[in-house]
Design an enzyme around this catalytic site. Structure first.
Site, mmCIF file in Angstrom:
data_model
loop_
_atom_site.group_PDB
_atom_site.id
_atom_site.type_symbol
_atom_site.label_atom_id
_atom_site.label_comp_id
_atom_site.label_asym_id
_atom_site.label_seq_id
_atom_site.Cartn_x
_atom_site.Cartn_y
_atom_site.Cartn_z
ATOM 1 N N ARG A 171 0.938 -1.149 -0.151
ATOM 2 C CA ARG A 171 -0.138 0.145 -0.090
ATOM 3 C C ARG A 171 0.793 1.281 0.096
ATOM 4 O O ARG A 171 1.912 1.140 0.570
ATOM 5 C CB ARG A 171 -0.891 0.015 1.115
ATOM 6 C CG ARG A 171 -1.936 -1.182 1.350
ATOM 7 C CD ARG A 171 -3.060 -0.893 2.433
ATOM 8 N NE ARG A 171 -4.176 -1.865 2.469
ATOM 9 C CZ ARG A 171 -3.855 -3.058 2.975
ATOM 10 N NH1 ARG A 171 -2.911 -3.338 3.546
ATOM 11 N NH2 ARG A 171 -5.091 -4.002 2.726
ATOM 12 N N THR A 172 0.367 2.315 -0.573
ATOM 13 C CA THR A 172 1.183 3.486 -0.718
ATOM 14 C C THR A 172 0.867 4.398 0.630
ATOM 15 O O THR A 172 -0.071 4.537 1.311
ATOM 16 C CB THR A 172 0.454 4.423 -1.603
ATOM 17 O OG1 THR A 172 0.682 3.651 -3.036
ATOM 18 C CG2 THR A 172 1.359 5.733 -1.973
ATOM 19 N N GLN A 173 2.046 4.531 1.417
ATOM 20 C CA GLN A 173 2.340 5.043 2.605
ATOM 21 C C GLN A 173 2.788 6.368 2.673
ATOM 22 O O GLN A 173 3.314 6.878 3.567
ATOM 23 C CB GLN A 173 3.039 4.303 3.634
ATOM 24 C CG GLN A 173 2.506 2.937 3.944
ATOM 25 C CD GLN A 173 0.833 3.178 4.549
ATOM 26 O OE1 GLN A 173 0.810 3.782 5.713
ATOM 27 N NE2 GLN A 173 -0.081 2.408 4.007
ATOM 28 N N TYR A 174 2.808 6.910 1.355
ATOM 29 C CA TYR A 174 3.398 8.479 1.257
ATOM 30 C C TYR A 174 2.558 9.259 0.555
ATOM 31 O O TYR A 174 2.260 8.881 -0.790
ATOM 32 C CB TYR A 174 4.937 8.339 0.689
ATOM 33 C CG TYR A 174 5.611 9.690 0.592
ATOM 34 C CD1 TYR A 174 6.282 10.037 1.778
ATOM 35 C CD2 TYR A 174 5.798 10.546 -0.373
ATOM 36 C CE1 TYR A 174 7.016 11.222 1.861
ATOM 37 C CE2 TYR A 174 6.393 11.615 -0.423
ATOM 38 C CZ TYR A 174 6.938 12.051 0.767
ATOM 39 O OH TYR A 174 7.673 13.189 0.804
#
Length: 247
Positions: free
Chosen positions: A24-27
């Protein structure tokens, strides 16, 4: 995604992704900066600029971050733009389900704010947060409501709220100049003052803002416009003078 069978100790086949676990994109990628909102004599006023930053680059200049929610609420969001769009999708489903009951009642701002606090806290607990700070204002049955919630579910109500740098640069101005019976005209001037300070001090802010008004009659979004600015202040010419060790 391709899957390959894998034998466990009990000889039962287990499907696992060939290319590894789900990522998952965490930024945050494209982000919006501060939202500022106040209660005024007849309802709620909310302001935000229209910049969308791709990292440190001001890539987009016409991003609307203030949206009406149902009949009684107004939502402003800072942070990741795609996450804000996902939150709007959640709220569309919530309002649609509420309308389908057709019982003469409708969700007020307090209920919508409570829902948002649960959504943000739930996603935080899954270590997959929605990277936003939200401002929710509304008027229902003559009662004005204004609150905010952060990306980890921290929330509160107040007479004026702000997100991002606005929490540090705009709220001191609001504490000094806001009063309970402030008129629409004075409220707009106060928000413009806050947005102008943010433009001077926040590199992610742009000189194009949008203000929306919410009263018992509904939401009135005003067309975006540019603030008048003055860059001739002496401190702007050499901002690091006297700052030892700066460039």
């Amino acid at each position: 995604m391709e899957f390959a069978p894998k034998q466990d100790q009990s000889k039962n086949p287990v499907l696992i992704p060939v290319d590894g676990p789900i990522q998952r994109t965490q930024y945050p990628y494209v982000t919006g900066t501060s939202v500022v909102a106040i209660k005024y004599k007849d309802g709620i006023l909310m302001a935000a600029d229209m910049g969308g930053s791709y990292g440190s680059t001001l890539r987009y200049k016409s991003v609307e971050r203030i949206k009406p929610i149902g009949k009684h609420s107004l939502l402003g969001g800072s942070g990741e733009i795609s996450d804000f769009q996902e939150i709007l999708r959640y709220l569309d489903e919530l309002i649609l389900n509420d309308n389908m009951w057709d019982d003469g009642n409708s969700l007020g701002p307090k209920e919508v704010h409570s829902y948002l606090t649960r959504v943000m806290y739930n996603r935080r607990n899954k270590f997959d947060p929605l990277w936003n700070s939200l401002v929710l204002g509304g008027v229902k049955k003559g009662q004005k409501y204004l609150g905010m919630v952060t990306m980890i579910g921290v929330n509160f109500e107040d007479n004026h709220v702000a997100t991002g740098f606005g929490n540090h640069l705009a709220r001191p101005i609001l504490r000094d100049e806001w009063h309970e019976d402030i008129s629409f005209e004075d409220g707009v001037k106060l928000l413009e003052k806050c947005m102008r300070v943010l433009l001077y001090r926040d590199r992610s802010a742009v000189n194009k803002i949008q203000i929306s008004k919410l009263t018992e009659e509904g939401v009135t979004p005003f067309p975006p416009y540019s603030l008048k600015t003055y860059w001739g202040f002496s401190s702007f010419h050499n901002p690091t003078v006297g700052a030892e060790g700066s460039w």
